[in-house]
Design an enzyme around this catalytic site. Structure first.
Site, PDB file in Angstrom:
ATOM      1  N   VAL A  24       0.845  -1.211   0.000  1.00  0.00           N
ATOM      2  CA  VAL A  24       0.000   0.000   0.000  1.00  0.00           C
ATOM      3  C   VAL A  24       0.877   1.258   0.000  1.00  0.00           C
ATOM      4  O   VAL A  24       1.093   1.840  -1.059  1.00  0.00           O
ATOM      5  CB  VAL A  24      -1.036  -0.024   1.140  1.00  0.00           C
ATOM      6  CG1 VAL A  24      -1.973   1.177   1.017  1.00  0.00           C
ATOM      7  CG2 VAL A  24      -1.864  -1.308   1.091  1.00  0.00           C
ATOM      8  N   LYS A  78      -3.797  -0.096  -5.375  1.00  0.00           N
ATOM      9  CA  LYS A  78      -3.728   0.110  -3.917  1.00  0.00           C
ATOM     10  C   LYS A  78      -5.118   0.281  -3.310  1.00  0.00           C
ATOM     11  O   LYS A  78      -5.384  -0.220  -2.211  1.00  0.00           O
ATOM     12  CB  LYS A  78      -2.848   1.322  -3.619  1.00  0.00           C
ATOM     13  CG  LYS A  78      -1.387   1.041  -3.942  1.00  0.00           C
ATOM     14  CD  LYS A  78      -0.549   2.296  -3.914  1.00  0.00           C
ATOM     15  CE  LYS A  78       0.893   1.982  -4.256  1.00  0.00           C
ATOM     16  NZ  LYS A  78       1.675   3.186  -4.533  1.00  0.00           N
ATOM     17  N   ASP A 102      -1.576   2.251 -10.724  1.00  0.00           N
ATOM     18  CA  ASP A 102      -0.922   1.899  -9.457  1.00  0.00           C
ATOM     19  C   ASP A 102      -1.812   2.295  -8.269  1.00  0.00           C
ATOM     20  O   ASP A 102      -2.009   1.507  -7.337  1.00  0.00           O
ATOM     21  CB  ASP A 102       0.440   2.621  -9.389  1.00  0.00           C
ATOM     22  CG  ASP A 102       1.134   2.406  -8.071  1.00  0.00           C
ATOM     23  OD1 ASP A 102       1.590   1.285  -7.815  1.00  0.00           O
ATOM     24  OD2 ASP A 102       1.203   3.364  -7.265  1.00  0.00           O
TER      25      ASP A 102
END
Ligand SMILES: NC(=O)c1ccc[n+]([C@@H]2O[C@H](COP(=O)([O-])OP(=O)(O)OC[C@H]3O[C@@H](n4cnc5c(N)ncnc54)[C@H](OP(=O)(O)O)[C@@H]3O)[C@@H](O)[C@H]2O)c1
Length: 342
Positions: free
Chosen positions: A152, A224, A220
């Site tokens: 994360v 997350k 991306d």
């Protein structure tokens, strides 16, 4: 603990450096003195040594030769599957490249590790985005621990922060700046750089990759938010469920116009519970300067949790980097070490 490292790129090198730097305090304060019995990387080299590898020698070889083929001891050349199965490690440290479409090579390697009753720590988003529930259940069935803090905000605690501090609390909504490259570019555009100039500067500083699409186009950040929604909010989202817009549509004029009104463009990832469902998105938004996320500048990341008991709680810190992401692995290893002592 006996560890096998799979992938010896930036992140696992960061872990090795921290294990060396913090050796004394890890032993004294946390009774943590791991033995690395194997490393496997297709290019940098693979070694297995029953008695454990010398971290100083490995780091010195990496610095001089960017390869560990000339290590003084051990069996060379095992691939990752063989290393996981036969290196006599109880915990696998997986840091191979992220692939959000297939999850490979990490996904197969994690399945092998769990089926062979190995604990796992990983920073690889692909397998968690694609198969979190399957891997969690496999870990439970095989009575091993599976940790992935670094997927994360690298070493900035998010998963462990919520697990340890939100007992009995429900998260209603998450909003975050979860990609440092996109935030860096937007911040630099506020001081007058064009989008292209800001991207180039990010690449020169090593913040953006040569192929920056995953950051710029919001993939991306979407990965997350899927992880956060599924792991921390009980969701079952797939990557394709996230509506995604990147920062490549934001122009200099948009930034200037917003600034004149004391507002700021940010790439915001959101997951919100509505009528028992979680809706997730990634998109550039204009935030007023009253919004705490508007104050997050440069490559820093932040996540704001809206909760039923405590209202808003925000965590902020680095979201990438060798040392920072190496620390994510270290913190997960310490969690496993602690669990085994209880
Ligand atoms: N760097 C960060 O700041 C950061 C932050 C958060 C999360 N992560 C995640 O952490 C993971 C590792 O990142 P990194 O920056 O260390 O990447 P990296 O520098 O590219 O290192 C990955 C290494 O794994 C190797 N590899 C490829 N396939 C393998 C296999 N089957 N078995 C063993 N090794 C294999 C790669 O070799 P080749 O070069 O030949 O492919 C490379 O040496 C990625 O999933 C990344 O998304 C990184």
């Amino acid at each position: 603990m006996k560890l096998a490292l799979i992938g010896l790129g930036t992140v696992n090198r960061g872990l090795l450096e921290l294990l060396l730097e913090k050796k004394d305090i890890l032993l004294k304060e946390y009774n943590f003195n791991p033995l690395i019995t194997a490393i496997s990387d297709p290019v940098v080299g693979s070694i297995f040594s029953e008695k454990g590898l010398n971290i100083e020698e490995i780091l010195s070889l990496l610095q001089k030769e960017n390869n560990i083929g000339n290590y003084s001891d051990g069996v060379k050349g095992w691939d990752s599957e063989k290393t996981i199965k036969e290196a006599n490690a109880d915990t696998i440290v997986e840091a191979t490249p992220t692939d959000l479409e297939t999850g490979e090579p990490g996904l197969s390697l994690l399945r092998t590790a769990l089926s062979n009753k190995k604990n796992i720590v990983t920073t690889n988003k692909g397998p968690i985005v694609l198969a979190y529930r399957e891997l969690r259940d496999l870990a439970e069935k095989n009575e091993v621990i599976f940790r992935f803090e670094g997927t994360v905000l690298s070493g900035t605690p998010v998963i462990s922060f919520v697990e340890s501090n939100f007992k009995g609390i429900e998260i209603k909504e998450v909003r975050g700046i979860m990609n440092g490259t996109a935030n860096y570019i937007l911040t630099k555009m506020e001081i007058g750089l064009s989008y292209e100039e800001a991207l180039k500067r990010a690449q020169e500083k090593g913040i953006a990759e040569e192929q920056p699409e995953a950051d710029i186009k919001g993939w991306d950040a979407a990965a997350k938010i899927v992880i956060v929604a599924n792991v921390l909010m009980g969701g079952n989202l797939k990557f394709k469920d996230v509506s995604i817009k990147g920062i490549d549509t934001v122009r200099e004029n948009d930034i200037i116009k917003a600034l004149q009104e004391r507002k700021h463009w940010k790439l915001i990832a959101t997951a919100k519970k509505t009528e028992g469902k979680i809706i997730a998105s990634v998109a550039p938004e204009i935030l007023s300067d009253q919004d705490p996320l508007s104050k997050i500048t440069g490559s820093i990341n932040a996540i704001n949790f809206t909760t039923d008991i405590l209202g808003n709680i925000m965590v902020s810190g680095p979201g990438a980097g060798k040392r920072e992401t190496g620390y994510a692995l270290l913190s997960d290893l310490l969690y496993i070490n602690e669990s085994r002592r209880m």
